[in-house]
Design a protein around this motif. Structure first.
Motif, PDB file in Angstrom:
ATOM      1  N   ASN A   1      61.374  31.685 -13.280  1.00 28.55           N
ATOM      2  CA  ASN A   1      61.694  30.788 -12.162  1.00 28.55           C
ATOM      3  C   ASN A   1      62.303  29.483 -12.669  1.00 28.55           C
ATOM      4  O   ASN A   1      63.192  28.909 -12.026  1.00 28.55           O
ATOM      5  N   ARG A   2      61.826  28.998 -13.809  1.00 23.35           N
ATOM      6  CA  ARG A   2      62.358  27.751 -14.378  1.00 23.35           C
ATOM      7  C   ARG A   2      63.823  27.927 -14.769  1.00 23.35           C
ATOM      8  O   ARG A   2      64.662  27.058 -14.501  1.00 23.35           O
ATOM      9  N   ILE A   3      64.147  29.047 -15.413  1.00 18.27           N
ATOM     10  CA  ILE A   3      65.520  29.294 -15.849  1.00 18.27           C
ATOM     11  C   ILE A   3      66.465  29.352 -14.653  1.00 18.27           C
ATOM     12  O   ILE A   3      67.544  28.749 -14.657  1.00 18.27           O
ATOM     13  N   ILE A   4      66.051  30.049 -13.599  1.00 21.54           N
ATOM     14  CA  ILE A   4      66.906  30.182 -12.419  1.00 21.54           C
ATOM     15  C   ILE A   4      67.103  28.834 -11.735  1.00 21.54           C
ATOM     16  O   ILE A   4      68.232  28.434 -11.423  1.00 21.54           O
ATOM     17  N   ALA A   5      66.006  28.114 -11.482  1.00 14.05           N
ATOM     18  CA  ALA A   5      66.124  26.818 -10.800  1.00 14.05           C
ATOM     19  C   ALA A   5      66.920  25.824 -11.642  1.00 14.05           C
ATOM     20  O   ALA A   5      67.743  25.059 -11.114  1.00 14.05           O
ATOM     21  N   ASP A   6      66.685  25.830 -12.936  1.00 13.16           N
ATOM     22  CA  ASP A   6      67.383  24.902 -13.831  1.00 13.16           C
ATOM     23  C   ASP A   6      68.888  25.133 -13.793  1.00 13.16           C
ATOM     24  O   ASP A   6      69.682  24.190 -13.619  1.00 13.16           O
ATOM     25  N   ALA A   7      69.310  26.385 -13.927  1.00 14.46           N
ATOM     26  CA  ALA A   7      70.743  26.681 -13.961  1.00 14.46           C
ATOM     27  C   ALA A   7      71.399  26.491 -12.602  1.00 14.46           C
ATOM     28  O   ALA A   7      72.453  25.855 -12.494  1.00 14.46           O
ATOM     29  N   GLU A   8      70.785  27.027 -11.551  1.00 14.92           N
ATOM     30  CA  GLU A   8      71.461  27.023 -10.256  1.00 14.92           C
ATOM     31  C   GLU A   8      71.531  25.629  -9.639  1.00 14.92           C
ATOM     32  O   GLU A   8      72.477  25.304  -8.928  1.00 14.92           O
ATOM     33  N   LEU A   9      70.532  24.796  -9.919  1.00 19.67           N
ATOM     34  CA  LEU A   9      70.594  23.409  -9.440  1.00 19.67           C
ATOM     35  C   LEU A   9      71.251  22.495 -10.461  1.00 19.67           C
ATOM     36  O   LEU A   9      71.426  21.304 -10.207  1.00 19.67           O
ATOM     37  N   SER A  10      71.586  23.046 -11.635  1.00 16.30           N
ATOM     38  CA  SER A  10      72.208  22.286 -12.725  1.00 16.30           C
ATOM     39  C   SER A  10      71.351  21.073 -13.108  1.00 16.30           C
ATOM     40  O   SER A  10      71.824  19.938 -13.157  1.00 16.30           O
ATOM     41  N   LEU A  11      70.065  21.351 -13.400  1.00 14.60           N
ATOM     42  CA  LEU A  11      69.110  20.277 -13.703  1.00 14.60           C
ATOM     43  C   LEU A  11      69.211  19.792 -15.150  1.00 14.60           C
ATOM     44  O   LEU A  11      68.775  18.681 -15.462  1.00 14.60           O
ATOM     45  N   GLY A  12      69.710  20.616 -16.038  1.00 13.57           N
ATOM     46  CA  GLY A  12      69.876  20.192 -17.428  1.00 13.57           C
ATOM     47  C   GLY A  12      68.617  20.188 -18.254  1.00 13.57           C
ATOM     48  O   GLY A  12      68.530  19.460 -19.245  1.00 13.57           O
ATOM     49  N   LEU A  13      67.630  21.018 -17.894  1.00 12.50           N
ATOM     50  CA  LEU A  13      66.356  21.001 -18.610  1.00 12.50           C
ATOM     51  C   LEU A  13      66.491  21.464 -20.056  1.00 12.50           C
ATOM     52  O   LEU A  13      65.683  21.079 -20.914  1.00 12.50           O
ATOM     53  N   LEU A  14      67.503  22.279 -20.355  1.00 11.54           N
ATOM     54  CA  LEU A  14      67.643  22.820 -21.709  1.00 11.54           C
ATOM     55  C   LEU A  14      68.615  22.031 -22.587  1.00 11.54           C
ATOM     56  O   LEU A  14      68.856  22.408 -23.735  1.00 11.54           O
ATOM     57  N   ARG A  15      69.153  20.959 -22.086  1.00  9.36           N
ATOM     58  CA  ARG A  15      70.169  20.231 -22.848  1.00  9.36           C
ATOM     59  C   ARG A  15      69.641  19.699 -24.177  1.00  9.36           C
ATOM     60  O   ARG A  15      70.380  19.638 -25.166  1.00  9.36           O
ATOM     61  N   GLU A  16      68.390  19.293 -24.229  1.00  8.61           N
ATOM     62  CA  GLU A  16      67.860  18.688 -25.444  1.00  8.61           C
ATOM     63  C   GLU A  16      67.217  19.701 -26.386  1.00  8.61           C
ATOM     64  O   GLU A  16      67.060  19.432 -27.572  1.00  8.61           O
ATOM     65  N   THR A  17      66.832  20.873 -25.860  1.00  8.46           N
ATOM     66  CA  THR A  17      66.023  21.787 -26.677  1.00  8.46           C
ATOM     67  C   THR A  17      66.688  23.125 -26.971  1.00  8.46           C
ATOM     68  O   THR A  17      66.229  23.841 -27.855  1.00  8.46           O
ATOM     69  N   ALA A  18      67.744  23.481 -26.274  1.00 16.08           N
ATOM     70  CA  ALA A  18      68.356  24.796 -26.454  1.00 16.08           C
ATOM     71  C   ALA A  18      69.039  24.908 -27.812  1.00 16.08           C
ATOM     72  O   ALA A  18      69.564  23.923 -28.352  1.00 16.08           O
ATOM     73  N   SER A  19      69.056  26.101 -28.355  1.00 19.99           N
ATOM     74  CA  SER A  19      69.742  26.352 -29.624  1.00 19.99           C
ATOM     75  C   SER A  19      71.245  26.371 -29.396  1.00 19.99           C
ATOM     76  O   SER A  19      71.735  26.428 -28.253  1.00 19.99           O
ATOM     77  N   ASP A  20      72.004  26.357 -30.493  1.00 19.30           N
ATOM     78  CA  ASP A  20      73.464  26.356 -30.397  1.00 19.30           C
ATOM     79  C   ASP A  20      73.994  27.630 -29.757  1.00 19.30           C
ATOM     80  O   ASP A  20      75.134  27.675 -29.278  1.00 19.30           O
ATOM     81  N   SER A  21      73.174  28.681 -29.765  1.00 24.61           N
ATOM     82  CA  SER A  21      73.638  29.956 -29.205  1.00 24.61           C
ATOM     83  C   SER A  21      73.694  29.944 -27.683  1.00 24.61           C
ATOM     84  O   SER A  21      74.325  30.819 -27.074  1.00 24.61           O
ATOM     85  N   VAL A  22      73.035  28.970 -27.054  1.00 24.03           N
ATOM     86  CA  VAL A  22      73.092  28.853 -25.594  1.00 24.03           C
ATOM     87  C   VAL A  22      74.335  28.051 -25.222  1.00 24.03           C
ATOM     88  O   VAL A  22      74.526  26.924 -25.698  1.00 24.03           O
ATOM     89  N   ASP A  23      75.168  28.607 -24.379  1.00 22.10           N
ATOM     90  CA  ASP A  23      76.394  27.936 -23.944  1.00 22.10           C
ATOM     91  C   ASP A  23      76.058  27.013 -22.771  1.00 22.10           C
ATOM     92  O   ASP A  23      76.052  27.428 -21.605  1.00 22.10           O
ATOM     93  N   LEU A  24      75.764  25.770 -23.090  1.00 20.83           N
ATOM     94  CA  LEU A  24      75.344  24.815 -22.056  1.00 20.83           C
ATOM     95  C   LEU A  24      76.465  24.524 -21.064  1.00 20.83           C
ATOM     96  O   LEU A  24      76.199  24.226 -19.892  1.00 20.83           O
ATOM     97  N   ASP A  25      77.708  24.584 -21.516  1.00 17.49           N
ATOM     98  CA  ASP A  25      78.821  24.323 -20.598  1.00 17.49           C
ATOM     99  C   ASP A  25      78.875  25.369 -19.492  1.00 17.49           C
ATOM    100  O   ASP A  25      79.172  25.053 -18.330  1.00 17.49           O
ATOM    101  N   ARG A  26      78.567  26.611 -19.814  1.00 26.39           N
ATOM    102  CA  ARG A  26      78.564  27.664 -18.802  1.00 26.39           C
ATOM    103  C   ARG A  26      77.259  27.639 -17.988  1.00 26.39           C
ATOM    104  O   ARG A  26      77.276  27.880 -16.782  1.00 26.39           O
ATOM    105  N   LEU A  27      76.132  27.353 -18.675  1.00 23.61           N
ATOM    106  CA  LEU A  27      74.846  27.323 -17.975  1.00 23.61           C
ATOM    107  C   LEU A  27      74.843  26.255 -16.894  1.00 23.61           C
ATOM    108  O   LEU A  27      74.252  26.439 -15.824  1.00 23.61           O
ATOM    109  N   TYR A  28      75.517  25.108 -17.175  1.00 21.89           N
ATOM    110  CA  TYR A  28      75.557  24.006 -16.210  1.00 21.89           C
ATOM    111  C   TYR A  28      76.995  23.749 -15.746  1.00 21.89           C
ATOM    112  O   TYR A  28      77.415  22.601 -15.569  1.00 21.89           O
TER     113      TYR A  28
END
Length: 500
Positions: free
Chosen positions: A75-102
């Motif tokens: 639920n956190r992943i869905i809400a974070d991405a769809e509302l573009s909350l940016g919860l993973l900006r500080e902790t995600a690894s380089d393999s996560v494409d933050l530009d596409r996620l948000y």
């Protein structure tokens, strides 16, 4: 206000619609054609706005981000991405494409959610990972479940009473000014109830089926937790209360009173759309009291509250923790377990009242209890599986379970069984048979001596705490009767002079 179930549906629908385009932002809330009033009117949003001096539109995003971070991983992943909350900006690894996620477009964010489903769950160490989804299947049950869970947190969020330091307390009714106290000697955290006491003065407490004419009526803030917090603050200790009140006039009155008595209310949670508990107290001319508690079950601390970093940090920073049994058993267990795990740990002083069902679940935590103080009835209720021959028998059983010191406090006297001393302190001279505030005064006075001397209690400490019970003899305002150090010293000195 919208009823709870309808409120969740309304907030869920708003959040779902706000996902479109670039997601949730204060600018979007100001310009959207969506009716966002139910979202802006949430208690959590209003209090965040007041606390930080911002408009409700600016408060929504930080509140939503904070609560979305508490959702389970999917639920956190869905809400974070769809509302573009940016919860993973500080902790995600380089393999996560933050530009596409948000991304600025909801369709692209959904596509990346479906493509990176496993990777995103691995980033949150979620096990097991739910089966992979397509964009079409994502838009059905998973999205609805995620936004329902987030809306439920938003609607039912119990907000801590933190206020800006510069903001003056707005008093709904005049509160007596706290008496002058000595310099702060220690930090105490109290877990217990804060209520409004409806006090009826009667000649005697009626038996079942009988009635009695009251002599007079008063109304004051009260509760075992509030009484102990005020009692400790009157002695000059730095005190915080962890409790719950409703978002109503009675709750505001309780908070105003606590602040006027120098009790920190930042960790008192305010529950939306629920009334602050009321206790009917019948007091006779001898000081004997009968109680009837009326409360909404929502006005409780919860296991979720105990996971708060703020509460855990407060406990860790305390010299002593005062705990009463007014909260749900799961909360009592968690407080005791939390203290038990700490190293170094604060002193834990427990009042085992009111009695709880199945106290056996607490036995494994009793080794964390430094001082267990209550009436003989309170103590016996902790070991219901055996018929104790006496209070001494009860105390021995509790000591065998790990409690370091057991104090039977009643009739303005005290009997102690502990590692250091075993003694019976005769009842101090008193004009009344009992006092509703005696137990609270004893606990606070004992803690005062413990944190002042930084050593286990000796005979003089127990005697001084027993003298504090006598100082509470009064009608009506129970916390208002909590004595300062000078009054306890005076009563203790008088009793000592009589003995000599």
């Amino acid at each position: 206000m919208i009823p709870q179930d309808s409120g969740i549906v309304a907030v869920r629908n708003i959040l779902t619609r706000l996902c479109k385009r670039s997601g949730l932002s204060s600018d979007r809330l100001r310009t959207t054609e969506i009716d966002v009033a139910p979202l802006l009117d949430l208690l959590a949003v209003r209090q965040h706005a007041r606390r930080h001096g911002v408009e409700p539109e600016e408060a929504v995003l930080p509140v939503v981000r904070n609560l979305a971070a508490q959702l389970e991983p999917t639920n956190r992943i869905i809400a974070d991405a769809e509302l573009s909350l940016g919860l993973l900006r500080e902790t995600a690894s380089d393999s996560v494409d933050l530009d596409r996620l948000y991304a600025a477009d909801l369709g692209e964010r959904r596509e990346y959610l479906a493509e990176g489903w496993q990777l995103l769950h691995d980033t949150l160490d979620a096990e097991p990972t739910p089966r992979a989804l397509t964009v079409r299947s994502l838009r059905a049950t998973p999205e609805r479940r995620a936004f329902t869970a987030l809306a439920s947190l938003l609607v039912n969020e119990s907000v801590y009473d933190a206020r800006p330091q510069a903001e003056p307390a707005v008093k709904s009714t005049p509160s007596p000014k706290a008496p002058a106290t000595p310099a702060v000697r220690g930090v105490v955290t109290v877990f217990g109830d804060a209520v409004i006491d409806h006090i009826y003065f009667v000649d005697h407490i009626p038996m079942p089926g009988a009635s009695v004419v009251g002599n007079s009526f008063e109304e004051h803030p009260g509760g075992k937790g509030l009484n102990r917090a005020v009692a400790a603050a009157r002695l000059g200790l730095q005190v915080r209360l962890i409790s719950a009140v409703g978002d109503d006039d009675a709750g505001k009155r309780v908070l105003d009173y606590l602040r006027s008595q120098n009790v920190d209310t930042d960790l008192v949670k305010v529950v939306p759309d629920a009334p602050t508990p009321v206790t009917a107290v019948m007091i006779t001319s001898t000081g004997a009291a009968g109680l009837i508690g009326c409360r909404d079950d929502r006005i409780r601390l919860s296991a979720h509250d105990l996971r708060s970093t703020r509460i855990r940090s407060a406990v860790a920073a305390s010299d002593a923790v005062l705990l009463t049994f007014e909260q749900p058993s799961a909360v009592i267990e968690q407080v005791m377990a939390l203290v038990q795990r700490m190293e170094p740990r604060p002193l834990l002083v427990v009042h085992p009242g009111p009695p709880i069902a199945l106290p056996q679940y607490l036995y494994r935590y009793l080794g964390a209890v430094d001082y267990l103080a209550g009436t003989s009835h309170d103590l016996a209720a902790l070991v219901p599986e055996v018929a104790a021959a006496s209070t001494t028998d009860t105390a021995q059983r509790l000591r065998a379970l790990g409690v370091r010191s057991v104090c039977a406090t009643e009739d303005f006297g005290c009997t102690v069984w502990s590692d250091r001393v075993n003694l019976q302190i005769p009842a101090f001279p008193a004009a009344m048979e009992d006092s509703p505030g005696a137990q609270a005064a004893f606990a606070a006075a004992l803690v005062y001596r413990l944190v002042s001397t930084r050593r286990p209690a000796d005979k003089d400490d127990y005697v001084w705490a027993t003298a504090a019970m006598v100082a509470t003899q009064s009608f009506g305002d129970v916390p208002g009767a909590m004595p300062p150090v000078s009054e306890i010293d005076r009563i203790n000195r008088l009793a000592s002079e009589e003995q000599h």
